[in-house]
Motif scaffolding. Sequence first.
Motif, mmCIF file in Angstrom:
data_model
loop_
_atom_site.group_PDB
_atom_site.id
_atom_site.type_symbol
_atom_site.label_atom_id
_atom_site.label_comp_id
_atom_site.label_asym_id
_atom_site.label_seq_id
_atom_site.Cartn_x
_atom_site.Cartn_y
_atom_site.Cartn_z
ATOM 1 N N LEU A 6 -1.508 0.912 11.982
ATOM 2 C CA LEU A 6 -0.472 1.425 11.085
ATOM 3 C C LEU A 6 -0.863 2.807 10.576
ATOM 4 O O LEU A 6 -0.064 3.749 10.611
ATOM 5 N N ARG A 9 -0.588 5.397 13.429
ATOM 6 C CA ARG A 9 0.791 5.793 13.701
ATOM 7 C C ARG A 9 1.338 6.724 12.619
ATOM 8 O O ARG A 9 1.952 7.750 12.905
ATOM 9 N N ASN A 10 1.081 6.374 11.357
ATOM 10 C CA ASN A 10 1.571 7.193 10.252
ATOM 11 C C ASN A 10 0.896 8.557 10.212
ATOM 12 O O ASN A 10 1.540 9.570 9.908
ATOM 13 N N ALA A 13 2.404 10.749 13.028
ATOM 14 C CA ALA A 13 3.780 11.136 12.682
ATOM 15 C C ALA A 13 3.795 12.200 11.585
ATOM 16 O O ALA A 13 4.539 13.181 11.670
ATOM 17 N N ALA A 14 2.965 12.019 10.558
ATOM 18 C CA ALA A 14 2.921 12.978 9.451
ATOM 19 C C ALA A 14 2.377 14.323 9.915
ATOM 20 O O ALA A 14 2.896 15.380 9.549
ATOM 21 N N GLU A 64 1.154 6.876 1.394
ATOM 22 C CA GLU A 64 2.147 7.098 2.457
ATOM 23 C C GLU A 64 1.540 6.877 3.846
ATOM 24 O O GLU A 64 2.238 6.482 4.775
ATOM 25 N N LEU A 65 0.259 7.142 3.975
ATOM 26 C CA LEU A 65 -0.398 6.972 5.278
ATOM 27 C C LEU A 65 -0.642 5.507 5.613
ATOM 28 O O LEU A 65 -0.989 5.180 6.745
ATOM 29 N N ARG A 67 1.727 3.092 4.419
ATOM 30 C CA ARG A 67 3.000 2.416 4.169
ATOM 31 C C ARG A 67 3.613 1.920 5.468
ATOM 32 O O ARG A 67 3.674 2.619 6.457
ATOM 33 N N GLN A 68 4.089 0.682 5.407
ATOM 34 C CA GLN A 68 4.765 0.072 6.552
ATOM 35 C C GLN A 68 6.260 0.303 6.415
ATOM 36 O O GLN A 68 6.824 0.080 5.349
ATOM 37 N N ASP A 69 6.896 0.752 7.501
ATOM 38 C CA ASP A 69 8.346 0.891 7.460
ATOM 39 C C ASP A 69 8.984 -0.439 7.852
ATOM 40 O O ASP A 69 8.309 -1.364 8.295
#
Length: 75
Positions: A6, A9-10, A13-14, A64-65, A67-69
């Motif tokens: 997770l 991925r974050n 993306a960030a 935020e790094l 956090r699960q969507d």
Amino acid sequence: MDIRQLFARNLRAAREAKGLSQEGLAYDAGLDRTYISSLERGRYYASLKAIEKIARVLKLDPAELLRQDEASQGE
């Protein structure tokens, strides 16, 4: 989804959303580029200090790094 995956991925993306290369992020955060690469591949667990440094460069709350969507909550 495993917390390491997770975060990976974050992080990617960030970083891409900010238009930074792995090398640029690593330089600005005072970390090694290969460490950033390994984090993005989910090879290592990030230390809290590394998360703090990365989040500062990306201008994000460190949470935020991690956090699960909604799309990944079932994984």
